[in-house]
Each structure stands twice: as C-alpha cells, then as structure tokens.
Scaffold this active site. Structure first.
Site, PDB file in Angstrom:
ATOM      1  N   ARG A   1      -5.721  15.732 -14.912  1.00  0.00           N
ATOM      2  CA  ARG A   1      -6.498  15.508 -13.685  1.00  0.00           C
ATOM      3  C   ARG A   1      -7.815  14.789 -13.981  1.00  0.00           C
ATOM      4  O   ARG A   1      -8.350  14.087 -13.142  1.00  0.00           O
ATOM      5  CB  ARG A   1      -6.740  16.842 -12.957  1.00  0.00           C
ATOM      6  CG  ARG A   1      -7.531  16.682 -11.672  1.00  0.00           C
ATOM      7  CD  ARG A   1      -7.269  17.769 -10.630  1.00  0.00           C
ATOM      8  NE  ARG A   1      -7.153  19.100 -11.176  1.00  0.00           N
ATOM      9  CZ  ARG A   1      -8.163  19.829 -11.660  1.00  0.00           C
ATOM     10  NH1 ARG A   1      -9.375  19.345 -11.668  1.00  0.00           N
ATOM     11  NH2 ARG A   1      -7.939  21.044 -12.109  1.00  0.00           N
TER      12      ARG A   1
ATOM     13  N   TYR B   1      -9.154  -1.309   7.906  1.00  0.00           N
ATOM     14  CA  TYR B   1      -7.795  -0.759   7.823  1.00  0.00           C
ATOM     15  C   TYR B   1      -7.750   0.589   8.584  1.00  0.00           C
ATOM     16  O   TYR B   1      -8.660   1.417   8.449  1.00  0.00           O
ATOM     17  CB  TYR B   1      -7.447  -0.575   6.338  1.00  0.00           C
ATOM     18  CG  TYR B   1      -6.200   0.200   6.082  1.00  0.00           C
ATOM     19  CD1 TYR B   1      -4.975  -0.231   6.565  1.00  0.00           C
ATOM     20  CD2 TYR B   1      -6.231   1.377   5.340  1.00  0.00           C
ATOM     21  CE1 TYR B   1      -3.821   0.498   6.321  1.00  0.00           C
ATOM     22  CE2 TYR B   1      -5.084   2.102   5.089  1.00  0.00           C
ATOM     23  CZ  TYR B   1      -3.886   1.656   5.595  1.00  0.00           C
ATOM     24  OH  TYR B   1      -2.750   2.376   5.358  1.00  0.00           O
TER      25      TYR B   1
ATOM     26  N   ASP C   1     -13.544  -3.496   0.432  1.00  0.00           N
ATOM     27  CA  ASP C   1     -12.118  -3.282   0.220  1.00  0.00           C
ATOM     28  C   ASP C   1     -11.510  -4.659  -0.017  1.00  0.00           C
ATOM     29  O   ASP C   1     -11.438  -5.491   0.882  1.00  0.00           O
ATOM     30  CB  ASP C   1     -11.506  -2.589   1.449  1.00  0.00           C
ATOM     31  CG  ASP C   1     -10.051  -2.203   1.224  1.00  0.00           C
ATOM     32  OD1 ASP C   1      -9.356  -2.919   0.481  1.00  0.00           O
ATOM     33  OD2 ASP C   1      -9.599  -1.200   1.810  1.00  0.00           O
TER      34      ASP C   1
ATOM     35  N   LYS D   1      -0.559  -2.553  -3.386  1.00  0.00           N
ATOM     36  CA  LYS D   1      -0.189  -3.850  -2.785  1.00  0.00           C
ATOM     37  C   LYS D   1       0.022  -4.912  -3.865  1.00  0.00           C
ATOM     38  O   LYS D   1       0.929  -4.796  -4.649  1.00  0.00           O
ATOM     39  CB  LYS D   1      -1.250  -4.255  -1.763  1.00  0.00           C
ATOM     40  CG  LYS D   1      -1.715  -3.114  -0.857  1.00  0.00           C
ATOM     41  CD  LYS D   1      -0.608  -2.597   0.028  1.00  0.00           C
ATOM     42  CE  LYS D   1      -1.173  -1.536   0.952  1.00  0.00           C
ATOM     43  NZ  LYS D   1      -0.220  -0.624   1.502  1.00  0.00           N
TER      44      LYS D   1
HETATM   45  C1  LIG Z   1      -6.921  -2.976   3.233  1.00  0.00           C
HETATM   46  C2  LIG Z   1      -6.286  -1.685   2.826  1.00  0.00           C
HETATM   47  N1  LIG Z   1      -7.042  -0.753   2.220  1.00  0.00           N
HETATM   48  C3  LIG Z   1      -6.532   0.428   1.832  1.00  0.00           C
HETATM   49  C4  LIG Z   1      -5.201   0.734   2.052  1.00  0.00           C
HETATM   50  C5  LIG Z   1      -4.681   2.076   1.664  1.00  0.00           C
HETATM   51  O1  LIG Z   1      -3.915   1.993   0.522  1.00  0.00           O
HETATM   52  P1  LIG Z   1      -2.787   3.065   0.142  1.00  0.00           P
HETATM   53  O2  LIG Z   1      -1.671   2.871   1.091  1.00  0.00           O
HETATM   54  O3  LIG Z   1      -2.482   2.705  -1.281  1.00  0.00           O
HETATM   55  O4  LIG Z   1      -3.400   4.410   0.265  1.00  0.00           O
HETATM   56  C6  LIG Z   1      -4.373  -0.216   2.673  1.00  0.00           C
HETATM   57  C7  LIG Z   1      -2.956   0.084   2.924  1.00  0.00           C
HETATM   58  O5  LIG Z   1      -2.272  -0.626   3.634  1.00  0.00           O
HETATM   59  C8  LIG Z   1      -4.938  -1.455   3.078  1.00  0.00           C
HETATM   60  O6  LIG Z   1      -4.212  -2.387   3.704  1.00  0.00           O
END
Ligand SMILES: Cc1ncc(COP(=O)(O)O)c(C=O)c1O
Length: 380
Positions: free
Chosen positions: A45, A97, A169, A194
């Site tokens: 962890r 998001y 992000d 992604k």
């Molecule tokens: C811009 C963005 N940030 C964060 C996330 C969250 O990522 P996760 O699905 O790996 O938790 C996503 C998921 O689609 C995203 O598109």
C-alpha cells in the site's frame, strides 16, 4: 545529451530483476516485504517495485522530478483534493470531467470544501483568481467533451505570485503533446487508463510534480487513503507506455484527417479539433500543444435518435465511454457520459443531442474514413 522520448519510454526505470537478465520487468504480487531490504519496501500500500518502475517512466516522460501512481485517474484526483481542508475554495474550469465534478460536489462538499465553476477561456476567469484567491485552481485542457483549450501559461502567470497551486488534468493531451509543469502548473494529473496504457485493459492514475512537498503529500495520500494501484496494473501500464509515441503518432494523424472529413459534411454544424484553424482557441492550442491530439468532437445537425443511430451504425468505432486506446471509440454524451446532467447545465455547457466525441484509434485511416462515410448516409 539525454536520450529521446521513444528511447526513454522503452528503457527507463530500474527492472528490480537482480541477475536474471530478464528484458521485461517482473510483476511483484506481494503485499509485504522483509524488513530492512535494500529497496526500502515494506508494504505494497505504501510502495512496490512495479509502482516505482512506472513512477520513474512517467516522471521521465513528463520531464519532472516526481510521479506518484494511483489506482485510477479518480484516485489521483482524490489524493490531490484530500490535501485541502474545510472552507477552502477551489476555482474549477466549468467543463471538467463528470466524475471530477461529482467528487467535488457530492463527496468533498460534505467536508466543507467549496467550489466555484468558471469558464477559463474567458479573461474574466483571471480576474476571479485575483478577486477570490482560491486555495487551488483546477483545470483540464483540452476539456471533455468540448475540447476547450485553456491558456495554461496565462493562468499560471496569475497564480504563481499568489502562491496558488494549479492542477492540470492532462489526460486528453498526455505529456507528449502538452507539458503543464513547463507552463507553470504545480501538478500534472493523468488518468493512465487512457493513452498512457493505451490498450483499454487496466486502470491507473498519476500525479507528476517538481514540488518536493507536493510529492510527499501524494505519497502520503497513496498510503493513508489506500489509493495505490495493483502491481499487475502498473506492469500493464509500464508495458503500454512503451508504444505511446508510436500509437499517438498514428492516432493523431488519423484524427486530423477525420476532423477534416467531418468538417466537409453538409450535416455537420461544427468540428472541434485543437489544431484546426477553426478551433475557437486555435492560437493557444498551437502554442501550448505540440500536436492536436486524437479526440475529435462533432456537432451534427441531427436529433438525439438520428445521432444515436449514426453511432450504432459505425463498424470500427465502438460506442463506449472511454478514450485513448488503440481501438476507435465513439461517445454520445447526451445519452452516455452526460445523461444524468440536467438539460439546463447541458445547454450552458453546449452539449446538445447532436454532439459526439470520437476517440480515434490506430486502425487504417481508409477503413475509418469509409466507415464514417457509410454511417453519415443515415443523415442524408
Ligand atoms: C479527463 C479525465 N480525467 C480523469 C478521468 C478518470 O480516470 P479513471 O477512469 O482512470 O478513474 C477520466 C476518465 O474518463 C478523464 O476523461
């Protein structure tokens, strides 16, 4: 001279493989480690060789001092936000998001965290930073699904003298296309689920920074909140990132060509692609992004049923809610990612029934173009 990026994604990171000569690092599926080992590991962890290998590659790609890996993008977001306290205000881009919005509004709001939603493409947003001096500024660029591009350097020029940390992000662009830390951001956050992994078979997240204190905070959150990834997912993502430059090159070339094809169609209201000259923030996009990315958003002159039918008619674009993999995907926000969002908010954000988001994959361009052409006949 330091090695090029394609070399670093393949070779960077200690393998922890001892004298075996293995070319690929092993997977370390252990919860615990013998006390006093040379690597300084104690319990997974709070650290594992597979985390450390991925940390090292991600920091190298981002060109920064530290990366900390998490179980998902949302875990990475949770780790950062958990460092704030009751009464703190976060000034957020209004087109974040959806799960980030949900975390702020439905989870952290309960603990007294305040959020204000701002359109960061407008100069008034910069004035708001000065007027409200928030505890943090939270950005995403390009945004999901509208691909708004925020001038990160301009925002950071305001926040830096005020000592306000900026989180970007960077999931849509990746560090190959855009380097938020070089533009003044404190933290560059990525859902490695992604593009970084690229094969839609693992979840992960990461926070990159040059700030030693923030790195310590991320390591603390990983262990204290139990936000750590699994060694196997880290191993998959370490494998995936090795082909990131190759994959992105093909995906971005395909995306640029498909954006042009769509823009020429009579039933298309508009196409958003950051490096097209008709993108509303085209100048900022060409300055801060080395390429246009591999997401294309389109507004069709069509009702919800017609748009949904078009999505379903495509053969090579699976209708699904993720992005960044080698396979092409299509998302209809009105019935998928934003189905729960009120009509009023959707209208404010500009998400209508004819809007679709393409995550363009590595398939042959001619096949994707022919597929689009046949599906577009539904709108004739
Ligand atoms: C811009 C963005 N940030 C964060 C996330 C969250 O990522 P996760 O699905 O790996 O938790 C996503 C998921 O689609 C995203 O598109």
């Amino acid at each position: 001279m330091s090695e090029g990026l394609s070399t670093r994604v393949i070779h960077h990171g200690e393998s922890f493989a001892g004298d075996t000569g293995t070319v690929m690092p092993p997977i370390f599926p252990t919860s615990t480690f013998a006390h006093g080992n040379a690597g300084g590991f104690d319990y997974t962890r709070s650290g594992n060789p597979n985390f450390r290998i991925l940390d090292s590659v991600l920091a190298s790609v981002e060109g920064c001092a530290h990366a900390t890996v998490f179980a998902s993008g949302v875990s990475a977001i949770t780790a950062v936000v958990s460092q704030l306290k009751q009464g703190d205000l976060v000034l957020c881009e209004e087109n974040l998001y959806g799960c980030t919005v949900r975390l702020f509004e439905q989870v952290f709001a309960k603990f007294g965290l305040k959020t204000a939603w701002v359109d960061f493409t407008q100069p008034a947003a910069l004035e708001q930073i000065q007027a409200q001096t928030p505890a943090m500024v939270w950005l995403e660029s390009p945004t999901n699904p509208l691909l708004k591009v925020i001038d990160l350097e301009a925002v950071c020029a305001i926040t830096q003298p005020l000592g306000i940390p900026v989180v970007v992000d960077n999931t849509f662009a990746t560090a190959l296309v855009q380097r938020p830390l070089d533009l003044g951001a404190t933290l560059s956050l990525t859902s490695t689920t992604k593009y970084i992994n690229g094969h839609s078979d693992a979840l992960g997240g990461a926070v990159c920074t040059n700030d030693h204190e923030w790195h310590q905070k991320m390591v603390f959150s990983q262990k204290a909140l139990g936000l750590q990834p699994s060694p196997f997912d880290c191993w998959l993502i370490t494998r995936g990132i090795k082909t990131l430059p190759l994959r992105l090159k093909q995906q971005m070339a395909n995306a640029a060509a498909l954006a042009d094809q769509l823009a020429d169609h009579a039933k298309v209201n508009w196409v958003r692609y950051p490096h097209r000259s008709d993108h509303p923030q085209h100048q900022v996009a060409t300055r801060q992004m080395r390429a246009g990315g591999a997401i294309v958003t389109v507004s069709f002159n069509a009702c919800q049923e017609q748009t949904y039918a078009l999505c379903k008619q495509l053969r090579w674009f699976t209708m699904a809610e993720s992005l960044g993999g080698i396979e092409s995907l299509i998302c209809h926000p009105a019935t998928m990612t934003h189905a729960a969002v009120s009509a009023e908010v959707k209208a404010k954000l500009g998400i209508d029934d004819g809007l679709v988001r393409f995550s363009v994959g590595c398939e042959d361009l001619a096949d994707l173009q022919a597929d689009l052409e046949q599906a577009l006949e539904l709108l004739a």
